[in-house]
Scaffold this motif. Sequence first.
Motif, PDB file in Angstrom:
ATOM      1  N   UNK A   1       0.853  -1.187   0.000  1.00  0.00           N
ATOM      2  CA  UNK A   1       0.000   0.000   0.000  1.00  0.00           C
ATOM      3  C   UNK A   1       0.887   1.234   0.000  1.00  0.00           C
ATOM      4  N   UNK A   2       0.381   2.322  -0.562  1.00  0.00           N
ATOM      5  CA  UNK A   2       1.144   3.569  -0.610  1.00  0.00           C
ATOM      6  C   UNK A   2       0.299   4.716  -0.069  1.00  0.00           C
ATOM      7  N   UNK A   3       0.989   5.651   0.594  1.00  0.00           N
ATOM      8  CA  UNK A   3       0.338   6.846   1.141  1.00  0.00           C
ATOM      9  C   UNK A   3       1.258   8.033   0.912  1.00  0.00           C
ATOM     10  N   UNK A   4       0.689   9.151   0.496  1.00  0.00           N
ATOM     11  CA  UNK A   4       1.508  10.311   0.132  1.00  0.00           C
ATOM     12  C   UNK A   4       0.943  11.572   0.750  1.00  0.00           C
ATOM     13  N   UNK A   5       1.820  12.359   1.381  1.00  0.00           N
ATOM     14  CA  UNK A   5       1.437  13.656   1.941  1.00  0.00           C
ATOM     15  C   UNK A   5       2.344  14.725   1.354  1.00  0.00           C
ATOM     16  N   UNK A   6       1.753  15.864   0.956  1.00  0.00           N
ATOM     17  CA  UNK A   6       2.525  16.933   0.320  1.00  0.00           C
ATOM     18  C   UNK A   6       2.083  18.281   0.854  1.00  0.00           C
TER      19      UNK A   6
END
Length: 217
Positions: free
Chosen positions: A122-127
Amino acid sequence: MSKPAMDRAWHHLYRNATSLIFAAAGFCLAGCSSVQVTTPARSATEQLLISTAADQAAERLAGRLAVKGSVYVDASGVEGYDTKYAVFAVRDALLRHGAAMAQTRDAAATVVELRVGALSVDSERSLLGIPSIDIPMPVGGSSSTPEISLFKKELTQGVAKIAATAYDKNSGELVSSSGPQYGFSNRAEWVLLLMLSWDTNDLLPPDTRPDPKPWDN
């Protein structure tokens, strides 16, 4: 200047110009050389994430199942990517917890049926910043603006869910059930103020990579 002197000057200039052209050509040829590297469909990081999670789940399963004596591992119901690694990780863990592997079902006292509920990433991205934006081009295709990251975190997590049921080969009675056992692995990539970047992970034990690193030589 006399004609012979003029001819010598032109000859000297021509010779120097020719040398410069060949030198420039050689430089360009050297600068344009490249090495082709075949890129596999899946990255090593993805494979490490999945196999590390599988190792953890297999270890927990073997400790919970606690079977002894001759065991036959039945993985006929296990399918999908990386499942062979997960099956052999379970076999290894059972051996280390005191079981003995039988080569056939008939030779075993206990049959261990495996099932895999999850084995993926699974992947999670915060920007915090301005994401890259696709811009359609008038003549077809598209371009994109650069991403501006004041702070960015990309987390990729490997997840494994493995369970097993052990039963007596002759009577069919339950010997033990592990229940679902889980394994997790993580890799996080960080970017700070556009320029600073680093990553953290639990995929490799300390001192696994060679020292000095190949790229430090």
